[in-house]
Design an enzyme around this catalytic site. Sequence first.
Site, PDB file in Angstrom:
ATOM      1  CE1 TYR A 142      -3.189  -2.802  -0.015  1.00 44.03           C
ATOM      2  CE2 TYR A 142      -4.017  -2.063   2.090  1.00 44.03           C
ATOM      3  CZ  TYR A 142      -4.100  -2.904   1.000  1.00 44.03           C
ATOM      4  OH  TYR A 142      -5.102  -3.846   0.945  1.00 44.03           O
ATOM      5  CE  LYS A 191       0.711 -17.637  -2.520  1.00 42.89           C
ATOM      6  NZ  LYS A 191      -0.086 -18.878  -2.429  1.00 42.89           N
ATOM      7  CG  ASP A 223      -2.662 -19.898  -0.464  1.00 43.45           C
ATOM      8  OD1 ASP A 223      -1.925 -19.731   0.529  1.00 43.45           O
ATOM      9  OD2 ASP A 223      -2.293 -20.521  -1.468  1.00 43.45           O
ATOM     10  CG  ASP A 247      -7.382  -3.928   3.673  1.00 41.42           C
ATOM     11  OD1 ASP A 247      -8.378  -3.778   4.404  1.00 41.42           O
ATOM     12  OD2 ASP A 247      -7.188  -3.255   2.639  1.00 41.42           O
ATOM     13  CG  ASP A 251     -13.193  -6.303   4.834  1.00 43.66           C
ATOM     14  OD1 ASP A 251     -12.792  -5.646   5.818  1.00 43.66           O
ATOM     15  OD2 ASP A 251     -13.733  -5.784   3.836  1.00 43.66           O
TER      16      ASP A 251
END
Length: 356
Positions: A142, A191, A223, A247, A251
């Site tokens: 980001y 990852k 994942d 992030d 959610d």
Amino acid sequence: MEYTIALVRGDGIGPEIVDGAVRVLEAVGARFGHSFHFPSYLAGGCAIDATGAPLPEETVQGCLDSDSVLLGAVGGPKWDTLPANLRPEKALLGLRKALGLYTNLRPAKIYDALRGESTLRPDIAARGFDLVIVRELTGGIYYGERGRREGKYGPEAYDTEAYSVMEIERIARVAFETARKRRKNLVSIDKANVLETSRLWRETVHRIAAEYPDVECSDMLVDNAAMQLVRDPSRFDVVLTSNMFGDILSDEASQITGSIGLLPSASLGDGTRGMYEPIHGSAPDIAGQNRANPLATILSAAMLLRYSLGLSEEADCVEAAVDAVLREGCRTADLVHGGERALSCTEMTEAVLAKI
Ligand code: NAD
């Protein structure tokens, strides 16, 4: 005691939900003998409309001069087509940077009264869960270099992710300290089978883990984590993640609690000043209708009391009030089905006030 809490109401439902949380803080102040000052500052789309910039200098200074910051949400379709440096989200990233807030704490738990609202299978929801996502907030993709260029197949875009050892070390320490105060279990998400930043992340987390032998630490690929969160969230206690993975996973965690309107967050740095906000956005689809669920913002105010002001008893009081209204069956529109009556944002706030 007297405290100054900067209010950044923002856009969409931001003003409605922040005003609910302010009423709750005032009630807590009246009950426990504190007085709160609430200077207001613009950020996001409303700041663009008023000043031409998403994060006016006055807002940054006002937040720096306050004990803490309570934020609603920023953004909306009206500002979606502006160039990147003028978008409302710039305000959030700018505030986090200016206030040195590199840690984002996102607790997610299932309330007994809301097990039926979870999107989890009933037998999985019945096991319950109570986890906290510790998300790195000021590094990674980001904040990396991005742009457009001419590529092999024509025009292309790129975003870059970079993490320094220092950034990983400091967020890892926050996560281990958090785990120490909870069930002493930490899962670090990465990852590492693909990304070099993740390999450095994993290496660094392992090194810091040696300082916390009392905390059980394991790695999980992002994942797999996305899958495990819906398969058996009860297995998680503290989840340590980079900026983007956190992030997305938070959610997902919010939805399995019943509604995104329930999840608070705290953004913290090295000092006590923090920025507290619900994890949801400005919900333009319901803005101005008095239909938003104010509980995520009210619970963010509870985190503010606990983490920035050191007022644990007061924070417990707010959290107990939220628990009690949910137990009594108070529900906003995001939590009702069929013909059930939904409370408005104001009515839900008043139900919480009555408990305080
Ligand atoms: P959103 O979280 O605003 O809304 C997603 C869905 O959840 C919508 O249907 C909305 O009505 C519902 N919802 C969200 N909060 C709710 C609440 N308190 N009560 C009841 N329902 C609620 O996400 P989005 O639609 O993807 O984004 C809308 C805008 O918000 C965009 O401009 C986005 O950039 C911005 N955004 C801001 C923040 C922030 O300020 N921290 C975070 C995420 C998104």
